[in-house]
Design an enzyme around this catalytic site. Sequence first.
Site, mmCIF file in Angstrom:
data_model
loop_
_atom_site.group_PDB
_atom_site.id
_atom_site.type_symbol
_atom_site.label_atom_id
_atom_site.label_comp_id
_atom_site.label_asym_id
_atom_site.label_seq_id
_atom_site.Cartn_x
_atom_site.Cartn_y
_atom_site.Cartn_z
ATOM 1 N N ILE A 1 42.375 43.544 49.833
ATOM 2 C CA ILE A 1 43.116 45.013 49.705
ATOM 3 C C ILE A 1 42.214 45.976 49.808
ATOM 4 O O ILE A 1 43.265 47.294 50.134
ATOM 5 C CB ILE A 1 43.329 45.304 47.678
ATOM 6 C CG1 ILE A 1 44.213 44.222 47.260
ATOM 7 C CG2 ILE A 1 44.415 46.615 47.456
ATOM 8 C CD1 ILE A 1 44.073 43.845 45.738
ATOM 9 N N ALA B 1 34.371 43.301 45.058
ATOM 10 C CA ALA B 1 34.376 42.557 43.984
ATOM 11 C C ALA B 1 33.999 41.333 44.059
ATOM 12 O O ALA B 1 34.277 40.671 45.426
ATOM 13 C CB ALA B 1 34.958 42.772 42.543
ATOM 14 N N THR C 1 42.422 44.548 37.380
ATOM 15 C CA THR C 1 43.186 43.995 37.186
ATOM 16 C C THR C 1 43.969 43.423 35.673
ATOM 17 O O THR C 1 43.373 43.375 35.460
ATOM 18 C CB THR C 1 42.395 42.404 37.973
ATOM 19 O OG1 THR C 1 43.493 41.293 37.425
ATOM 20 C CG2 THR C 1 40.807 41.569 37.048
ATOM 21 N N ASP C 2 45.380 42.962 36.084
ATOM 22 C CA ASP C 2 45.836 42.636 34.616
ATOM 23 C C ASP C 2 45.072 41.380 34.175
ATOM 24 O O ASP C 2 45.073 41.098 32.762
ATOM 25 C CB ASP C 2 47.291 42.275 34.999
ATOM 26 C CG ASP C 2 47.362 41.850 35.800
ATOM 27 O OD1 ASP C 2 46.572 40.286 36.649
ATOM 28 O OD2 ASP C 2 48.705 40.576 35.994
ATOM 29 N N GLU C 3 44.568 40.355 34.687
ATOM 30 C CA GLU C 3 43.819 39.386 33.912
ATOM 31 C C GLU C 3 42.424 39.499 32.864
ATOM 32 O O GLU C 3 42.494 38.987 32.591
ATOM 33 C CB GLU C 3 43.224 38.534 35.574
ATOM 34 C CG GLU C 3 43.795 37.881 36.205
ATOM 35 C CD GLU C 3 43.230 37.219 36.874
ATOM 36 O OE1 GLU C 3 42.444 36.509 36.688
ATOM 37 O OE2 GLU C 3 43.912 37.054 38.292
ATOM 38 N N TYR D 1 35.592 35.546 35.923
ATOM 39 C CA TYR D 1 36.144 36.114 36.820
ATOM 40 C C TYR D 1 36.756 37.515 36.086
ATOM 41 O O TYR D 1 36.118 38.575 36.068
ATOM 42 C CB TYR D 1 36.978 36.192 37.511
ATOM 43 C CG TYR D 1 37.790 37.199 38.358
ATOM 44 C CD1 TYR D 1 37.528 38.007 39.338
ATOM 45 C CD2 TYR D 1 39.368 37.324 38.241
ATOM 46 C CE1 TYR D 1 38.301 38.714 40.114
ATOM 47 C CE2 TYR D 1 39.658 37.877 38.912
ATOM 48 C CZ TYR D 1 39.356 39.093 39.733
ATOM 49 O OH TYR D 1 40.119 40.329 40.044
ATOM 50 N N ALA E 1 36.488 38.200 32.277
ATOM 51 C CA ALA E 1 35.337 38.630 31.774
ATOM 52 C C ALA E 1 34.205 39.359 32.380
ATOM 53 O O ALA E 1 34.264 41.088 31.904
ATOM 54 C CB ALA E 1 34.558 37.500 31.200
ATOM 55 N N SER E 2 33.768 39.166 34.248
ATOM 56 C CA SER E 2 33.393 40.215 34.664
ATOM 57 C C SER E 2 33.701 41.273 34.831
ATOM 58 O O SER E 2 33.396 42.394 34.671
ATOM 59 C CB SER E 2 32.940 39.708 36.066
ATOM 60 O OG SER E 2 33.660 39.485 36.556
ATOM 61 N N LYS E 3 35.166 41.448 35.241
ATOM 62 C CA LYS E 3 36.095 42.652 35.338
ATOM 63 C C LYS E 3 36.200 43.372 34.474
ATOM 64 O O LYS E 3 36.311 44.528 33.892
ATOM 65 C CB LYS E 3 37.661 42.393 35.783
ATOM 66 C CG LYS E 3 37.582 41.408 37.054
ATOM 67 C CD LYS E 3 36.862 42.258 38.255
ATOM 68 C CE LYS E 3 38.437 43.780 39.089
ATOM 69 N NZ LYS E 3 37.450 44.083 40.211
ATOM 70 N N ARG F 1 43.811 24.224 36.528
ATOM 71 C CA ARG F 1 42.445 25.053 36.815
ATOM 72 C C ARG F 1 41.723 24.755 34.851
ATOM 73 O O ARG F 1 42.653 24.892 33.936
ATOM 74 C CB ARG F 1 42.975 26.562 37.038
ATOM 75 C CG ARG F 1 42.356 27.661 36.587
ATOM 76 C CD ARG F 1 42.481 28.595 37.246
ATOM 77 N NE ARG F 1 42.995 28.771 38.828
ATOM 78 C CZ ARG F 1 42.876 29.746 38.931
ATOM 79 N NH1 ARG F 1 43.801 30.820 38.023
ATOM 80 N NH2 ARG F 1 42.977 30.523 40.329
#
Length: 341
Positions: free
Chosen positions: A12, A82, A124-126, A149, A151-153, A272
């Site tokens: 991106i 990231a 991110t939406d996550e 991932y 959680a870190s974002k 996953r």
Amino acid sequence: MKLLVTGGAGFIGSNFVMYMLREHPDYEIVNVDSLTYAGNLENLQSVESNLQYTFIQADITDVQQMEQIISKGIDVVVNFAAESHVDRSILSPDIFVRTNVLGTQVLLDAAKKYQVTKYVQVSTDEVYGSLGPTGLFTEETPLMPNSPYSASKAGGDLLVRAYHETFGLPVNITRCSNNYGPFQFPEKLIPLIISRALNDEAIPVYGDGLNIRDWLYVEDHCSAIDLVIHNGKIGEVYNIGGNNERTNIYIVETILEQLGKPASLIQYVQDRLGHDRRYGIDPTKLGTELGWKPIHNFETGIKETIQWYLNHQDWWTRIQSGTYQDYVQLQYGKRMGDSTE
Ligand code: NAD
Ligand code: TDX
């Protein structure tokens, strides 16, 4: 305006650097990237000789280097840098915390020290977790990340919020849904399907294939960030998404059909861990407050993307010939009965 883009050699970030140089030819862009496995200067060949553009290889966790770079008249910081792949975060969470949390804090400190006019955190939406069959993520949805991932974002986002509340740092946070388009690293679902299908390799589908993602063409993400830089209200969060929810199996079948490849390539594999079931973004705020509208719909965007990967086989073949194979073996070897060897 002088912009610091971190992670500008990734998917991106490189699209964003090219977008901004095109839309704002008078802006200066400094791209800082440590060139991890995901960073690729080939993505930026078309702007290499642009005098408005500078590349610096550096790690965002390096306090001295970040201070030195930001002290040289940076107006706006846009943090894309990231670790970005959920599966890798399940294999090795530590580097995610280092880059996505500590790296963000180092940038925030430098941005505060040298008084940038805005700091934009590309999130991110996550971070919102997983949706049930109905409803959408709004900016008010509580943060409930489920993977190392996300959680870190979310950790990075909370620091950005805190630097605004505590120190008055002028910030925005953007939270976008799944992106696709040119230059996406072939570990992510869409380029993974295209590249493996073109090589007549099995396509690994996690679980029942019915998990849902909300897809946005990368250029529409870039135009949203451009708007947020210029018009985003200080301290606000903006969700970005184009209402393109699709199941994973729909994506796989669509790409196979468009490439004229057989459905027999599909291989359902072990799911996953902690796999989020559904993401769906409500982008109303960005539309009504900042006037953003995506220009690509999924049907045209996916055709353009497939064509790009067909036209740029050298780009992804070179990636696949490096350490990528070690990752594929680690991630898919056992899952696919070692048919990846
Ligand atoms: P990517 O993995 O393709 O690129 C990440 C870039 O960051 C690479 O160039 C890498 O070299 C660089 N980088 C990593 N660690 C670094 C460090 N410590 N210092 C300096 N540079 C470093 O990722 P992407 O898909 O382009 O995602 C970019 C950003 O957008 C990320 O913050 C991600 O969380 C966010 N995002 C991605 C998506 C998506 O669908 N891909 C959706 C929403 C948000
Ligand atoms: O081999 C695969 N098989 C499969 O079924 C891979 C790689 C993925 N999947 C599934 C998992 C997800 O449900 O496809 C979906 C998409 O997977 P990814 O491309 O890995 O994306 P996702 O986990 O949704 O995260 C992406 O969107 C949000 C980006 O990688 C993140 O950086 C971004 O924040």
